[in-house]
Design a protein around this motif. Structure first.
Motif, PDB file in Angstrom:
ATOM      1  N   PRO A   1     124.280 -28.788  63.805  1.00  0.00           N
ATOM      2  CA  PRO A   1     125.822 -29.422  63.800  1.00  0.00           C
ATOM      3  C   PRO A   1     126.534 -29.382  62.291  1.00  0.00           C
ATOM      4  N   ILE A   2     125.896 -30.510  62.817  1.00  0.00           N
ATOM      5  CA  ILE A   2     126.662 -31.262  61.178  1.00  0.00           C
ATOM      6  C   ILE A   2     127.145 -30.518  60.025  1.00  0.00           C
ATOM      7  N   GLN A   3     125.825 -29.534  59.900  1.00  0.00           N
ATOM      8  CA  GLN A   3     125.569 -29.109  58.571  1.00  0.00           C
ATOM      9  C   GLN A   3     126.661 -27.599  58.453  1.00  0.00           C
ATOM     10  N   ARG A   4     126.206 -27.419  59.858  1.00  0.00           N
ATOM     11  CA  ARG A   4     127.313 -26.339  60.332  1.00  0.00           C
ATOM     12  C   ARG A   4     128.734 -26.577  60.590  1.00  0.00           C
ATOM     13  N   ALA A   5     128.901 -27.682  60.406  1.00  0.00           N
ATOM     14  CA  ALA A   5     130.687 -28.030  60.884  1.00  0.00           C
ATOM     15  C   ALA A   5     130.969 -27.910  62.060  1.00  0.00           C
ATOM     16  N   THR A   6     130.096 -27.923  62.891  1.00  0.00           N
ATOM     17  CA  THR A   6     130.207 -28.434  64.851  1.00  0.00           C
ATOM     18  C   THR A   6     130.104 -28.993  65.081  1.00  0.00           C
ATOM     19  N   ALA A   7     130.524 -30.306  64.143  1.00  0.00           N
ATOM     20  CA  ALA A   7     130.311 -31.707  64.893  1.00  0.00           C
ATOM     21  C   ALA A   7     131.099 -32.509  64.822  1.00  0.00           C
ATOM     22  N   ASP A   8     132.045 -33.602  66.090  1.00  0.00           N
ATOM     23  CA  ASP A   8     132.830 -33.659  65.517  1.00  0.00           C
ATOM     24  C   ASP A   8     131.683 -36.096  66.072  1.00  0.00           C
ATOM     25  N   ILE A   9     131.676 -35.992  65.157  1.00  0.00           N
ATOM     26  CA  ILE A   9     130.853 -37.074  64.953  1.00  0.00           C
ATOM     27  C   ILE A   9     131.928 -38.705  65.451  1.00  0.00           C
ATOM     28  N   MET A  10     131.605 -39.572  66.128  1.00  0.00           N
ATOM     29  CA  MET A  10     132.023 -40.214  67.072  1.00  0.00           C
ATOM     30  C   MET A  10     132.015 -41.658  66.308  1.00  0.00           C
TER      31      MET A  10
ATOM     32  N   ALA B   1     129.218 -43.442  63.652  1.00  0.00           N
ATOM     33  CA  ALA B   1     127.214 -43.583  62.542  1.00  0.00           C
ATOM     34  C   ALA B   1     127.742 -45.001  62.090  1.00  0.00           C
ATOM     35  N   GLU B   2     126.706 -44.921  61.862  1.00  0.00           N
ATOM     36  CA  GLU B   2     126.358 -46.236  61.085  1.00  0.00           C
ATOM     37  C   GLU B   2     124.795 -46.579  61.121  1.00  0.00           C
ATOM     38  N   ASP B   3     124.195 -47.500  60.326  1.00  0.00           N
ATOM     39  CA  ASP B   3     122.986 -47.477  60.796  1.00  0.00           C
ATOM     40  C   ASP B   3     121.986 -47.865  61.262  1.00  0.00           C
ATOM     41  N   ASP B   4     122.971 -48.248  62.847  1.00  0.00           N
ATOM     42  CA  ASP B   4     121.265 -48.169  63.999  1.00  0.00           C
ATOM     43  C   ASP B   4     122.034 -47.043  64.451  1.00  0.00           C
ATOM     44  N   GLY B   5     122.317 -46.363  64.233  1.00  0.00           N
ATOM     45  CA  GLY B   5     123.192 -44.974  65.339  1.00  0.00           C
ATOM     46  C   GLY B   5     123.575 -43.952  64.811  1.00  0.00           C
ATOM     47  N   VAL B   6     123.927 -42.657  65.712  1.00  0.00           N
ATOM     48  CA  VAL B   6     124.934 -41.686  65.492  1.00  0.00           C
ATOM     49  C   VAL B   6     125.101 -41.202  66.857  1.00  0.00           C
ATOM     50  N   LEU B   7     126.808 -40.880  67.194  1.00  0.00           N
ATOM     51  CA  LEU B   7     127.195 -40.853  68.717  1.00  0.00           C
ATOM     52  C   LEU B   7     128.165 -39.245  68.128  1.00  0.00           C
ATOM     53  N   MET B   8     128.008 -38.579  68.825  1.00  0.00           N
ATOM     54  CA  MET B   8     128.505 -37.122  68.786  1.00  0.00           C
ATOM     55  C   MET B   8     128.927 -35.981  69.685  1.00  0.00           C
ATOM     56  N   GLN B   9     129.782 -35.566  68.996  1.00  0.00           N
ATOM     57  CA  GLN B   9     129.769 -33.961  70.528  1.00  0.00           C
ATOM     58  C   GLN B   9     129.729 -32.577  69.477  1.00  0.00           C
ATOM     59  N   GLU B  10     129.491 -31.604  70.270  1.00  0.00           N
ATOM     60  CA  GLU B  10     128.254 -31.006  69.629  1.00  0.00           C
ATOM     61  C   GLU B  10     129.553 -29.452  70.251  1.00  0.00           C
ATOM     62  N   LEU B  11     130.541 -28.838  69.266  1.00  0.00           N
ATOM     63  CA  LEU B  11     132.153 -28.799  69.878  1.00  0.00           C
ATOM     64  C   LEU B  11     131.427 -27.214  70.552  1.00  0.00           C
ATOM     65  N   GLU B  12     129.866 -26.552  69.636  1.00  0.00           N
ATOM     66  CA  GLU B  12     130.146 -24.892  70.331  1.00  0.00           C
ATOM     67  C   GLU B  12     129.687 -25.330  72.013  1.00  0.00           C
ATOM     68  N   SER B  13     128.819 -26.334  72.074  1.00  0.00           N
ATOM     69  CA  SER B  13     128.120 -26.242  73.378  1.00  0.00           C
ATOM     70  C   SER B  13     128.979 -26.905  74.019  1.00  0.00           C
ATOM     71  N   GLY B  14     129.622 -28.030  73.711  1.00  0.00           N
ATOM     72  CA  GLY B  14     130.276 -29.653  74.214  1.00  0.00           C
ATOM     73  C   GLY B  14     129.061 -30.851  74.288  1.00  0.00           C
TER      74      GLY B  14
END
Length: 221
Positions: free
Chosen positions: A22-31, A33-46
């Motif tokens: 979803p990041i590559q297809r631009a359907t991700a809201d990245i909340m 992002a650091e060296d220790d992890g990533v939190l995001m929402q996938e916008l198509e599915s929620g």
């Protein structure tokens, strides 16, 4: 944040493909992002998605996020923590299969089925075949043009599709057409279709679904 997120996730692409896609297809809201992890929402599915190398940091991010309807967590400790914290009704473990080759799959024998995109006229038929998630979800997938059907002698014999978050799924073969290689034909078709779009094909399989895992392994996932 996109570059930071991908830098973390691509350390283990098979484990994180559902977040990378979803990041590559631009359907991700990245909340985060650091060296220790990533939190995001996938916008198509929620769906809210999290992977963290530090469990304590992951718990902190989840606490800040609060209770949501659905999560996809990449560390079991975080899933167990959230499941207990909010007393969720359901906790599901899955395996991810990823097709990492850029080469299209080839059929071992001549395909039997003619495969085509299903339009709104097939909604009722698809809802009768695929009942795993719910009718509204299935109708939405057909409306988006993400469901394909296999036909033999003009008769719909099975379906396959792409889920909201990008994974291949919804594979169902009608009982009278099973054990004839149609699942492989549909899976090859969908894999190659996603490759032609310049994307990475992936599937998510419940840990007890050994038949689907065997099929994916056979195809090189």
């Amino acid at each position: 944040m996109k570059d930071k997120a991908l830098a973390f996730l691509e350390r283990n692409k098979p484990h994180h493909i559902d977040m990378i896609f979803p990041i590559q297809r631009a359907t991700a809201d990245i909340m985060y992002a650091e060296d220790d992890g990533v939190l995001m929402q996938e916008l198509e599915s929620g769906i809210f998605m999290l992977s963290a190398t530090c469990i304590d940091k992951g718990k902190q991010l989840l606490d800040q996020l609060g209770r949501k309807e659905c999560y996809c967590l990449h560390q079991k400790e975080l899933a167990d923590y959230l499941y207990a914290k909010y007393d969720f009704e359901k906790l599901m473990s899955i395996f991810q299969g990823v097709y990492l080759s850029l080469d299209e799959l080839k059929h071992e024998a001549a395909p039997r089925a003619k495969i085509k995109q299903l339009d709104a006229s097939y909604i009722d038929a698809v809802c009768q075949i695929y009942t795993t998630i719910g009718e509204d979800y299935t109708k939405g997938r057909v409306a988006k043009g993400d469901v394909y059907g296999g036909f033999i002698d003009g008769n719909l014999c099975g379906i396959i599709g792409q889920h909201e978050e990008g994974g291949i799924g919804m594979l169902e073969i009608l009982p009278e057409y099973r054990r004839q290689g149609l699942g492989i034909e549909l899976s090859i078709f969908m894999t190659n279709l996603i490759l032609k779009r310049g994307q990475t094909p992936f599937v998510q399989i419940k840990e007890e679904n050994h038949a689907s895992m065997h099929l994916c392994n056979k195809l090189g996932y």
